[in-house]
Design an enzyme around this catalytic site. Structure first.
Site, PDB file in Angstrom:
ATOM      1  N   ARG A   1       0.840  -1.194   0.000  1.00  0.00           N
ATOM      2  CA  ARG A   1       0.000   0.000   0.000  1.00  0.00           C
ATOM      3  C   ARG A   1       0.871   1.239   0.000  1.00  0.00           C
ATOM      4  NH1 ARG A   1      -4.662   2.345   4.091  1.00  0.00           N
ATOM      5  NH2 ARG A   1      -2.999   3.344   5.247  1.00  0.00           N
TER       6      ARG A   1
ATOM      7  N   THR B   1      -0.940   7.678  -1.340  1.00  0.00           N
ATOM      8  CA  THR B   1      -2.122   7.618  -2.213  1.00  0.00           C
ATOM      9  C   THR B   1      -3.139   6.579  -1.759  1.00  0.00           C
ATOM     10  OG1 THR B   1      -1.177   5.936  -3.682  1.00  0.00           O
ATOM     11  CG2 THR B   1      -0.649   8.248  -4.148  1.00  0.00           C
TER      12      THR B   1
ATOM     13  N   ASP C   1      -2.711  -2.184  11.396  1.00  0.00           N
ATOM     14  CA  ASP C   1      -2.087  -2.764  10.210  1.00  0.00           C
ATOM     15  C   ASP C   1      -1.820  -4.240  10.469  1.00  0.00           C
ATOM     16  OD1 ASP C   1       0.151  -3.671   8.442  1.00  0.00           O
ATOM     17  OD2 ASP C   1       0.020  -1.610   7.695  1.00  0.00           O
TER      18      ASP C   1
ATOM     19  N   ASP D   1       1.862  -5.405   9.968  1.00  0.00           N
ATOM     20  CA  ASP D   1       2.750  -4.981  11.047  1.00  0.00           C
ATOM     21  C   ASP D   1       2.507  -5.796  12.313  1.00  0.00           C
ATOM     22  OD1 ASP D   1       3.755  -3.095   9.350  1.00  0.00           O
ATOM     23  OD2 ASP D   1       2.928  -1.356  10.400  1.00  0.00           O
TER      24      ASP D   1
END
Length: 211
Positions: A102, A106, A198, A201
């Site tokens: 990702r 953006t 996330d 992560d």
């Protein structure tokens, strides 16, 4: 689009562990493995089976096996955490890979890996990714699968956001969704709210690659 929400109490308890900010990487991985197996179990409910002769220690009977095991396709990197749970439920499944990162500016998917059979015509595909946020990464992956002839695609996601679910439903792609929950919204950084942060992560630690 067909949507299945797996709201079993055991699924909810594992999802709670994953949501908790105090959960460390090891506990997060363990909860994800359990929940992943539950979701794959439900996603497999309508797979075609065949019967074959079987002898138990005391009698002749018949056994049941999958007629054509699905192909498991994780969206790397977080999707890797769902491969072992999927194979624990379907050990004879094949595995393909789609690598997407990702772009944090953006919020768009950045492809970097594609390892799939050339022809997926007539095959059942389980595309696994813990998070369905905007839908950008998953839609990119499903388009790749559809371009190779897949018409029976199941997206297996642990946490889905309503905007991503809407994007998937509006895409016209041949996909159904199996998920543990649908959260209502995304924040300004395109993270699911309440979500769980996330997933990559929390599975493997922070990544140090700038895209």
């Amino acid at each position: 689009m067909d949507i299945t929400i797996v709201d079993h109490p055991l699924a909810a308890s594992r999802l709670t562990i994953m949501r908790d900010e105090r959960t460390n990487n090891a506990a997060f991985r363990a909860a994800l493995a359990d929940l992943g197996a539950m979701l794959i179990y439900e996603a497999s409910r309508d797979l075609a089976v065949e019967q074959f002769p079987l002898k138990t220690p005391v009698a002749q009977t018949s056994g049941t096996r999958l007629e054509d095991p699905p192909i498991i396709v994780p969206v790397i990197r977080a999707g890797l955490g769902m491969v072992d749970p999927a194979l624990s439920m379907i050990p004879d499944a094949q595995v393909g890979f789609i690598g997407l990162a990702r772009n944090e500016k953006t919020h768009e998917p950045v492809p970097y890996l594609e390892a799939l059979p050339e022809d997926l015509t007539g095959r059942t595909v389980f595309c696994v990714d813990p998070m369905l946020a905007t839908g950008g990464s998953l839609l990119h992956a499903i388009r790749l699968l559809a371009d190779r002839g897949a018409t029976d695609i199941t997206a297996v996601c642990m946490v889905s956001a309503q905007p991503g679910v809407d994007a998937l439903a509006d895409s016209g792609l041949p996909v159904r969704l199996v998920t543990a929950t649908i959260d209502p919204e995304l924040n300004e950084d395109a993270y699911i709210v309440p979500g769980l942060g996330d997933a990559g992560d929390r599975l493997y630690g922070p990544r140090n690659i700038d895209l």
